[in-house]
Design an enzyme around this catalytic site. Structure first.
Site, short mmCIF file in Angstrom:
data_model
loop_
_atom_site.label_atom_id
_atom_site.label_comp_id
_atom_site.label_asym_id
_atom_site.label_seq_id
_atom_site.Cartn_x
_atom_site.Cartn_y
_atom_site.Cartn_z
CD GLU A 79 -2.98 -1.02 0.16
OE1 GLU A 79 -3.12 0.08 -0.41
OE2 GLU A 79 -3.64 -2.03 -0.11
CB CYS A 142 -6.26 -3.00 6.27
SG CYS A 142 -6.48 -4.77 6.52
CG HIS A 164 -4.53 -5.18 1.54
ND1 HIS A 164 -4.71 -3.80 1.59
CD2 HIS A 164 -5.35 -5.69 2.50
CE1 HIS A 164 -5.59 -3.51 2.54
NE2 HIS A 164 -6.00 -4.63 3.11
N1 PCA Z 1 -8.32 -7.06 5.98
C1 PCA Z 1 -9.21 -6.00 6.38
C2 PCA Z 1 -9.06 -5.87 7.87
C3 PCA Z 1 -8.37 -7.13 8.31
C4 PCA Z 1 -7.87 -7.74 7.07
O1 PCA Z 1 -7.15 -8.74 7.00
C5 PCA Z 1 -8.99 -4.69 5.61
O2 PCA Z 1 -8.51 -4.75 4.45
O3 PCA Z 1 -9.29 -3.61 6.12
#
Ligand code: PCA
Length: 195
Positions: A79, A142, A164
């Site tokens: 990200e 996240c 991610h």
């Molecule tokens: N993904 C979520 C929160 C926890 C996770 O593993 C997100 O992308 O916000």
């Protein structure tokens, strides 16, 4: 030896597993010159970020990488940015569902990741695995963890960021893209080697 704190989330949204924690758990204990400390954090606003900060205060990491599930994405995605907004579509694991709410009311609108995100994408691609930059970590837990950590460690030597990862194959009937645990671990390892 340097220290890396790397976290994954507990399952959320009705899933039985979270590929982020499963993959973090399977990483080697040492990668390159980094000793790896692994931590599972709750998919709960505030509590997740607090758990990371508490552990960081204990072990003084050089780098913090948080990993989360992005169901539906087909690539491992570092990200680029965390934004000061919570706008949940589903409740977190304690039933909190903030709408159009700032994370830190007088905080900056956004912070950029301080990880070598471009190098990470390149390194993962070199392993023959799908990776790409992402310019939105969403508006759920996240993003809130990423933003809170970037705010907390701004101006310090601690580098902070978020990656991610897609679903594992067992989380989808095939209609959504996925990567296996082995592939995800390989991708994260390649990313860590760029530090
Ligand atoms: N993904 C979520 C929160 C926890 C996770 O593993 C997100 O992308 O916000």
């Amino acid at each position: 030896m340097k220290n890396l704190l790397i976290t994954g989330f507990e399952p959320f949204g009705g899933e039985k597993i979270n590929p982020s924690w499963q993959s973090v758990l399977a990483l080697d204990g040492q990668i390159g010159e980094y000793a790896i400390t692994k931590l599972e954090i709750p998919t709960v606003f505030k509590k997740g970020a607090y758990a990371v900060i508490k552990k960081a205060e204990e072990i003084n990491p050089d780098v913090i990488i948080c990993v989360g599930q992005a169901g539906g994405r087909g690539a491992v995605t570092p990200e680029a940015i965390g934004i000061n907004l919570m706008d949940a579509n589903i409740p977190d694991n304690e039933g909190y569902k903030p709408i159009n709410t700032p994370i830190i009311p007088d905080g900056e609108n956004a912070y950029f990741s301080t990880l070598p995100i471009r190098e990470m994408v390149e390194a993962i691609n070199k392993e023959g695995l799908p990776a790409g930059l992402s310019y939105s970590a969403g508006v759920f837990v996240c993003n809130e963890v990423l933003y809170t950590l970037l705010h907390r460690f701004k101006g310090t030597k601690v580098r902070v960021g978020f990656i991610h990862v897609p679903f594992f194959p067992e989380q989808t009937d095939g209609s959504k893209p996925s990567l296996t645990k082995e592939q995800t671990v390989k991708a994260l390892t390649a990313a860590i080697k760029t530090l």
